[in-house]
Design a protein around this motif. Structure first.
Motif, PDB file in Angstrom:
ATOM      1  N   ASN A   1       1.091  -0.999   0.004  1.00  0.00           N
ATOM      2  CA  ASN A   1      -0.100  -0.149  -0.082  1.00  0.00           C
ATOM      3  C   ASN A   1       0.983   1.248  -0.102  1.00  0.00           C
ATOM      4  O   ASN A   1       1.144   1.781   1.067  1.00  0.00           O
ATOM      5  CB  ASN A   1      -0.997   0.105   1.135  1.00  0.00           C
TER       6      ASN A   1
ATOM      7  N   TYR B   1       0.277   7.306  -2.894  1.00  0.00           N
ATOM      8  CA  TYR B   1      -0.261   7.026  -4.228  1.00  0.00           C
ATOM      9  C   TYR B   1      -1.005   8.358  -4.481  1.00  0.00           C
ATOM     10  O   TYR B   1      -1.961   8.584  -5.192  1.00  0.00           O
ATOM     11  CB  TYR B   1      -0.907   6.021  -4.557  1.00  0.00           C
TER      12      TYR B   1
ATOM     13  N   ASP C   1      -1.423  12.132  -5.664  1.00  0.00           N
ATOM     14  CA  ASP C   1      -0.834  12.938  -6.652  1.00  0.00           C
ATOM     15  C   ASP C   1      -0.579  14.568  -5.987  1.00  0.00           C
ATOM     16  O   ASP C   1      -1.179  14.959  -5.115  1.00  0.00           O
ATOM     17  CB  ASP C   1      -1.522  12.869  -7.930  1.00  0.00           C
TER      18      ASP C   1
ATOM     19  N   GLY D   1       2.806  10.290  -3.930  1.00  0.00           N
ATOM     20  CA  GLY D   1       3.179   9.195  -5.015  1.00  0.00           C
ATOM     21  C   GLY D   1       3.472   9.923  -6.216  1.00  0.00           C
ATOM     22  O   GLY D   1       3.720   9.350  -7.285  1.00  0.00           O
TER      23      GLY D   1
ATOM     24  N   GLY E   1       0.821  10.328  -8.926  1.00  0.00           N
ATOM     25  CA  GLY E   1       0.374   9.541  -7.725  1.00  0.00           C
ATOM     26  C   GLY E   1       1.047   8.153  -7.895  1.00  0.00           C
ATOM     27  O   GLY E   1       1.048   7.309  -7.012  1.00  0.00           O
ATOM     28  N   LEU E   2       1.605   7.730  -9.144  1.00  0.00           N
ATOM     29  CA  LEU E   2       1.988   6.352  -9.252  1.00  0.00           C
ATOM     30  C   LEU E   2       3.541   6.098  -9.394  1.00  0.00           C
ATOM     31  O   LEU E   2       3.941   5.140  -9.971  1.00  0.00           O
ATOM     32  CB  LEU E   2       1.199   6.031 -10.738  1.00  0.00           C
ATOM     33  N   ASP E   3       4.223   6.994  -9.011  1.00  0.00           N
ATOM     34  CA  ASP E   3       5.613   6.861  -9.341  1.00  0.00           C
ATOM     35  C   ASP E   3       6.090   5.681  -8.433  1.00  0.00           C
ATOM     36  O   ASP E   3       6.983   4.818  -9.192  1.00  0.00           O
ATOM     37  CB  ASP E   3       6.375   8.013  -8.497  1.00  0.00           C
TER      38      ASP E   3
ATOM     39  N   VAL F   1       4.171   3.044  -7.499  1.00  0.00           N
ATOM     40  CA  VAL F   1       3.708   1.871  -8.214  1.00  0.00           C
ATOM     41  C   VAL F   1       4.487   1.405  -9.135  1.00  0.00           C
ATOM     42  O   VAL F   1       4.421   0.325  -9.605  1.00  0.00           O
ATOM     43  CB  VAL F   1       2.033   2.194  -8.464  1.00  0.00           C
ATOM     44  N   ARG F   2       4.896   2.353 -10.179  1.00  0.00           N
ATOM     45  CA  ARG F   2       5.696   1.971 -11.438  1.00  0.00           C
ATOM     46  C   ARG F   2       6.808   1.007 -11.001  1.00  0.00           C
ATOM     47  O   ARG F   2       7.364   0.054 -11.450  1.00  0.00           O
ATOM     48  CB  ARG F   2       6.210   3.076 -12.150  1.00  0.00           C
TER      49      ARG F   2
ATOM     50  N   CYS G   1      -2.028  -5.018  -4.497  1.00  0.00           N
ATOM     51  CA  CYS G   1      -1.370  -3.498  -4.404  1.00  0.00           C
ATOM     52  C   CYS G   1      -2.378  -2.463  -4.419  1.00  0.00           C
ATOM     53  O   CYS G   1      -3.460  -2.461  -5.083  1.00  0.00           O
ATOM     54  CB  CYS G   1      -0.747  -3.088  -5.751  1.00  0.00           C
TER      55      CYS G   1
ATOM     56  N   ILE H   1      -3.666   1.364  -5.049  1.00  0.00           N
ATOM     57  CA  ILE H   1      -3.184   2.640  -5.814  1.00  0.00           C
ATOM     58  C   ILE H   1      -3.970   3.594  -5.576  1.00  0.00           C
ATOM     59  O   ILE H   1      -3.933   4.747  -6.534  1.00  0.00           O
ATOM     60  CB  ILE H   1      -3.085   2.273  -7.353  1.00  0.00           C
TER      61      ILE H   1
ATOM     62  N   GLY I   1      -5.838   5.354  -9.378  1.00  0.00           N
ATOM     63  CA  GLY I   1      -4.946   5.658 -10.702  1.00  0.00           C
ATOM     64  C   GLY I   1      -5.234   4.538 -11.789  1.00  0.00           C
ATOM     65  O   GLY I   1      -4.385   4.335 -12.712  1.00  0.00           O
TER      66      GLY I   1
END
Length: 306
Positions: free
Chosen positions: A212, A215, A217, A238, A242-244, A246-247, A265, A267, A270
């Motif tokens: 978790n 995430y 932005d 994030g 917001g997804l840096d 997660v990537r 996961c 997110i 996103g």
């Protein structure tokens, strides 16, 4: 006589304090979202948890007369909630996931993960899970961005055969996680690691990855009310969309997954960005009480593990 002393003199029962707290919270235009969504629910949590009463059982205690020390404690915490705008969980020092209590303070984000709800729903329904692995088959698991350690603790409970690693970049957060491991007596099953995502786990592979990560932005961060600004910013940030993180997790996860395993996961909002950016990945979205697509499951095979 001070205003606080006057309040304590006038208010006698829990019902009195609940009504008073709701009025104060509404007048102050407080924000919620740390396990409660309304002034009434937040007031109920603050009062019940402060008195060490079940947080889901307000009605039986509404007309209970309070001791002088209890009345002062409640009046002080209502005042603190209004004047500091800190989440109620920081004022009581405790938060809950599906009724399981965790210790919290300003070193960690207040636990409120959808993943906790999913684990309880998937494994306590008496029918098993269509997506997640059989609990007895999981021998190794890792919680990335563990924060207070809540999901690592829950994982240790649901996967009794698993050795669980828990990672966080914040040394302060890991100090709180250590307290929760002791509180739930899982120190022998869960190992804490300080570092950035998978960095401290070189060479380790798992049947299950739980994460978790932050995430939120930057636009949403800029509009945060004080209650959310009271939490560690790094637990929210994030990146631009917001997804840096997660990537990065998606890029690193295959090297840490065993064949037949998978990753769950969270997110936030996103999904559209993620599916457009990774059209070749088979994300399986899991519905929760508040969202249809805040959490995905992806198998090790879908991530190229064979």
């Amino acid at each position: 006589m001070s205003n606080l002393d006057e309040t304590i003199r006038e208010l006698q029962t829990l019902r009195d304090y609940w009504r008073y707290a709701i009025s104060r919270f509404n007048a102050a235009d407080l924000s919620y979202g740390h396990g409660t969504t309304t002034a009434g629910d937040d007031a109920a949590f603050l009062l019940l948890d402060s008195l060490d009463l079940p947080i889901d059982a307000l009605d039986p205690f509404l007309d209970a007369r309070l001791l002088p020390a209890e009345r002062r404690l409640l009046a002080e915490r209502i005042e603190a909630r209004v004047t500091t705008r800190k989440p109620s969980a920081y004022l009581t020092g405790r938060s809950y996931i599906q009724g399981v209590r965790f210790l919290v303070d300003e070193r960690v984000i207040v636990p409120r993960s959808h993943i906790g709800e999913i684990l309880f729903n998937e494994y306590l329904n008496g029918q098993g899970s269509a997506l997640l692995p059989d609990p007895m088959s999981v021998e190794s698991a890792v919680d990335i961005c563990t924060g207070s350690g809540c999901l690592a603790v829950i994982a240790a409970k649901f996967f009794p055969m698993a050795s669980v690693d828990a990672v966080d970049l914040s040394a302060d957060a890991l100090e709180v996680a250590k307290l929760n491991l002791a509180e739930h007596e899982v120190e022998d099953q869960v190992e804490l690691h300080q570092g950035d995502l998978f960095a401290p786990l070189a060479g380790r592979t798992y049947d299950l990855i739980i994460t978790n990560p932050p995430y939120v932005d930057h636009e949403a961060l800029d509009g945060y009310p004080p209650e959310f600004r009271a939490e560690p910013q790094m637990a929210h940030d994030g990146g631009a969309d917001g997804l840096d993180l997660v990537r990065q997790i998606l890029a690193d996860a295959p090297a840490h997954l065993n064949p037949g395993g998978g990753m769950i996961c969270e997110i936030g909002s996103g999904r559209e960005i993620l599916e457009e950016e990774f059209p070749h990945l088979e994300f399986q979205w899991i519905e929760t009480a508040e969202s249809q697509d805040a959490v995905f499951w992806i198998s090790a095979e879908a991530l190229g593990v064979s």
